[in-house]
Write a protein that holds these residues in place. Structure first.
Motif, PDB file in Angstrom:
ATOM      1  N   ASP A 154      -1.151   8.916   6.519  1.00  0.00           N
ATOM      2  CA  ASP A 154      -2.370   8.934   7.289  1.00  0.00           C
ATOM      3  C   ASP A 154      -3.617   8.051   6.929  1.00  0.00           C
ATOM      4  O   ASP A 154      -4.365   7.530   8.018  1.00  0.00           O
ATOM      5  N   THR A 155      -3.621   8.005   5.702  1.00  0.00           N
ATOM      6  CA  THR A 155      -5.077   7.096   5.104  1.00  0.00           C
ATOM      7  C   THR A 155      -4.644   5.700   5.459  1.00  0.00           C
ATOM      8  O   THR A 155      -5.633   5.089   5.860  1.00  0.00           O
ATOM      9  N   VAL A 156      -3.431   5.473   5.055  1.00  0.00           N
ATOM     10  CA  VAL A 156      -3.058   3.825   5.615  1.00  0.00           C
ATOM     11  C   VAL A 156      -3.380   3.757   7.177  1.00  0.00           C
ATOM     12  O   VAL A 156      -3.710   2.566   7.487  1.00  0.00           O
ATOM     13  N   LEU A 157      -2.794   4.552   7.868  1.00  0.00           N
ATOM     14  CA  LEU A 157      -2.916   4.528   9.426  1.00  0.00           C
ATOM     15  C   LEU A 157      -4.307   4.366   9.778  1.00  0.00           C
ATOM     16  O   LEU A 157      -4.894   3.212   9.994  1.00  0.00           O
ATOM     17  N   ALA A 209      -0.316  12.328   3.483  1.00  0.00           N
ATOM     18  CA  ALA A 209      -1.692  11.622   3.095  1.00  0.00           C
ATOM     19  C   ALA A 209      -1.779  10.263   2.984  1.00  0.00           C
ATOM     20  O   ALA A 209      -2.752   9.777   3.461  1.00  0.00           O
ATOM     21  N   VAL A 210      -0.749   9.628   2.297  1.00  0.00           N
ATOM     22  CA  VAL A 210      -0.648   8.477   2.286  1.00  0.00           C
ATOM     23  C   VAL A 210      -0.478   7.653   3.339  1.00  0.00           C
ATOM     24  O   VAL A 210      -1.309   6.921   3.743  1.00  0.00           O
ATOM     25  N   ALA A 223       1.335   3.194  -3.395  1.00  0.00           N
ATOM     26  CA  ALA A 223       0.708   4.559  -3.496  1.00  0.00           C
ATOM     27  C   ALA A 223       1.918   5.722  -4.195  1.00  0.00           C
ATOM     28  O   ALA A 223       1.759   6.353  -4.834  1.00  0.00           O
ATOM     29  N   LEU A 268       0.820  -1.163  -0.139  1.00  0.00           N
ATOM     30  CA  LEU A 268       0.008   0.075  -0.065  1.00  0.00           C
ATOM     31  C   LEU A 268       0.859   1.189  -0.127  1.00  0.00           C
ATOM     32  O   LEU A 268       0.800   2.217  -0.765  1.00  0.00           O
ATOM     33  N   LEU A 269       1.848   1.204   0.909  1.00  0.00           N
ATOM     34  CA  LEU A 269       2.445   2.455   1.010  1.00  0.00           C
ATOM     35  C   LEU A 269       3.597   2.754  -0.132  1.00  0.00           C
ATOM     36  O   LEU A 269       3.277   3.889  -0.917  1.00  0.00           O
ATOM     37  N   PHE A 299       1.451  14.880  -0.267  1.00  0.00           N
ATOM     38  CA  PHE A 299       1.182  13.345  -0.435  1.00  0.00           C
ATOM     39  C   PHE A 299       1.616  12.281   0.288  1.00  0.00           C
ATOM     40  O   PHE A 299       1.054  11.549   0.677  1.00  0.00           O
TER      41      PHE A 299
END
Lengths: 208, 208
Positions: B190-193, B187-188, B170, B166-167, B184
């Motif tokens: 924080d969205t994954v966490l 944001a990646v 992206a 994912l990390l 970005f």
């Protein structure tokens, strides 16, 4: 008008199936050449004509130039995603993830890799590919996320472009033709939905 | 032993700086050729020697074959990630995401794209690249996730390989040289966490 009495010459012309065969052969030739190590550089109208066994005119009759020909072939190989409309964000995302994952084993997978890799050298071709082939697919993902938001399944404030980068990025990761491990699309969707952090990790975030 | 009295010929030989210059020129030549549209196919010992302005023997003295030469050059261009050890999962991941994102603008970015795209055609080279260049970097990500788990910041049951896909996926998404938008990487992470789904979406999951 019954089939036997039609006077439309194009509809019953004996050349029509041959014309369809030619179009298919041309598209296959473009994709085969694009998948070569040199990618876009390997594609010329001459090379496509020779490989497809058609005259150059047959190609130019359908596609005005090399760029249109390549984008047309890519569009034929990478169809728009099918919007599942299952009524649940997870079910929709899982099906889309499976669709994307299934394309990886395709023998054309390297074409797309080469076109993206050549973006800097062929910026107009790449822009057209993004616009004609990729954007309609991303639009389906955006629609699924939007419906999820309306149903209260997507966290408000999530940037859909970041969510799409996570989903597509994780599935496109690895080499263009490696098949994904069994259960990987589902694991990606569940991990994106639920997140990897505990409250402790998110607390750290808020304290920053 | 003082510098002036050393008898080690290699240490003070006048050829030494020249030898370092040669090595650097060889590595640059390999990376330049690899970034060409035809990727690995563009690299030959002859082409590297000509471009670097050295004899073939100078290359063979350092690298026994083309494969070792290419992997050596890739390793010189893509260094192991630096483990930040900030003591928080989010802070560590953000710094790693920034490191990975910063590499995208690099003029060598296309080399890596071409090597991955050529994996099927050059499987041994790709395997060696994965093992020598990529695995040590993934190991840093695994270590950061492991520490997060020990501190109770990573949800137990999260597959670290999915989290890494994912990390990295992206951040590697888009073309090899597109720069990421401002903010970005954060944001990646924080969205994954935090995940993108609400309880309603996760409930759907549990009901399946």
């Amino acid at each position: 008008m019954s089939e036997t009495t039609t006077r439309d010459p194009a509809a019953r012309a004996p050349g029509r199936p041959r014309s369809e065969r030619a179009e298919k052969a041309i598209i296959e030739a473009v994709l085969d050449l694009l998948a070569e190590e040199s990618g876009v550089a390997a594609v010329s109208i001459e090379a496509v004509a020779a490989r497809a066994g058609v005259g150059k005119t047959t190609i130019y009759r359908r596609w005005p130039n090399k760029e249109a020909l390549i984008v047309g072939a890519l569009a034929a190989a990478k169809r728009p995603l099918h919007d599942p409309e299952h009524g649940s964000l997870r079910a929709d995302l899982v099906e889309l993830a499976r669709q994307i994952g299934a394309e990886r084993g395709d023998r054309h997978a390297r074409c797309f890799w080469n076109v993206v890799g050549g973006a800097e050298k062929h910026p107009r071709l790449y822009a057209r590919y993004r616009n004609d082939v990729i954007e309609p697919r991303r639009e389906v993902l955006r629609r699924v996320l939007r419906r999820g938001l309306e149903r209260g399944e997507l966290r408000p404030g999530v940037d859909p472009e970041v969510a799409i980068a996570l989903l597509v990025g994780a599935l496109a990761h690895k080499t263009p033709r490696d098949r994904l491990p069994e259960g990987f699309p589902e694991a990606v969707v569940d991990t994106v939905l639920g997140g990897i952090g505990t409250e402790a990790a998110l607390g750290t975030n808020a304290e920053r």
